[in-house]
Design a protein around this motif. Structure first.
Motif: not given
Lengths: 118, 118
Positions: A36, A43, A103, B32, B46, B49, B51, B96-97, B99-100, B102-106, B108
């Motif tokens: 990032y 941000s 995930r 999420y 953090l 969170k 979900f 949802t990313s 590339f990774s 299916g995991y989250n890209k955040l 902000f």
């Protein structure tokens, strides 16, 4: 807890030089790494996502030839700012994703690197 | 497109007063949602969170947040602020990313800087 280190924490360089920023996950392995960039009073903006051993995927508007990402191991990723210019001055933050996570796992963040290009 | 809005750039409260930091998101699916705190020289931490499940989420340091789908909001609250809570607070939505895996890209929000008066 998960520990992430970044080195250096601060760097000042002359315009035209290249700067390498290291990000290490000290007590966990990370298949995926997010990089990032944070502008002053702004941000965090995702620059790129890398998977260990693969080429990084860059977000729209991010120059892949300027911001070289190497994710050679599960505990180390590097971001190299090539031919840096004053507009590249910013706060760069890495975020490794633990390999054991699913995930919806939590991302951890490095403390950041403040880059100033003169 | 996914986005996060934090309407308040800067908030000042007195120590011991209650706090609410606003966050609105735009996301097509079930989001999420995260709240992070950033202190100078430290990485993002953090706070909590969301979900799924209970819409009132408890976090660390006495923080809580409530997910309101009808308002697309995820406001952060604390009943009594301590001077050590002064920091920058970021709301984020996980997108949802592929590339990774299916995991989250955040994504902000711009952040809210909290100042605490003694």
């Amino acid at each position: 807890g998960a520990v992430v280190s970044q080195h250096p924490s601060r760097v000042i360089c002359k315009s035209g030089t290249s700067v390498k920023i290291e990000c290490r996950s000290l007590d966990f392995q990370a298949t995926t790494m997010f990089w990032y960039r944070q502008f002053p009073k702004k941000s965090l903006m995702l620059m790129a996502t890398s998977n260990e051993g693969s080429k990084a995927t860059y977000e729209q508007g991010v120059e892949k030839d300027k911001f070289l990402i190497n994710h050679a191991s599960l505990t180390l990723s590097t971001l190299t700012v090539t031919s840096a210019h004053p507009e590249d001055s910013s706060f760069y933050i890495c975020s490794p994703l633990p390999s054991s996570g699913g995930r919806v796992n939590e991302q951890f963040f490095g403390p950041g690197t403040r880059l100033t290009v003169l | 497109a996914q986005s996060v809005t934090q309407p308040d750039i800067h908030i000042t409260v007195s120590e011991g007063a209650s706090l609410e930091l606003r966050c609105n998101y735009s996301y097509g699916a079930t989001p999420y949602l995260f709240w992070y705190v950033q202190s100078p020289g430290q990485g993002l931490q953090l706070l909590l969170k969301y979900f799924s499940g209970d819409t009132l989420v408890q976090g660390i340091k006495g923080f809580e947040a409530e997910f309101k789908r009808s308002q697309s909001s995820f406001n952060l609250r604390k009943p009594s602020v301590h001077w050590s809570d002064a920091a920058e607070y970021f709301c984020a939505v996980g997108a949802t990313s592929s590339f990774s895996g299916g995991y989250n890209k955040l994504i902000f929000g711009a952040g809210t800087r909290l100042a605490v008066h003694p």
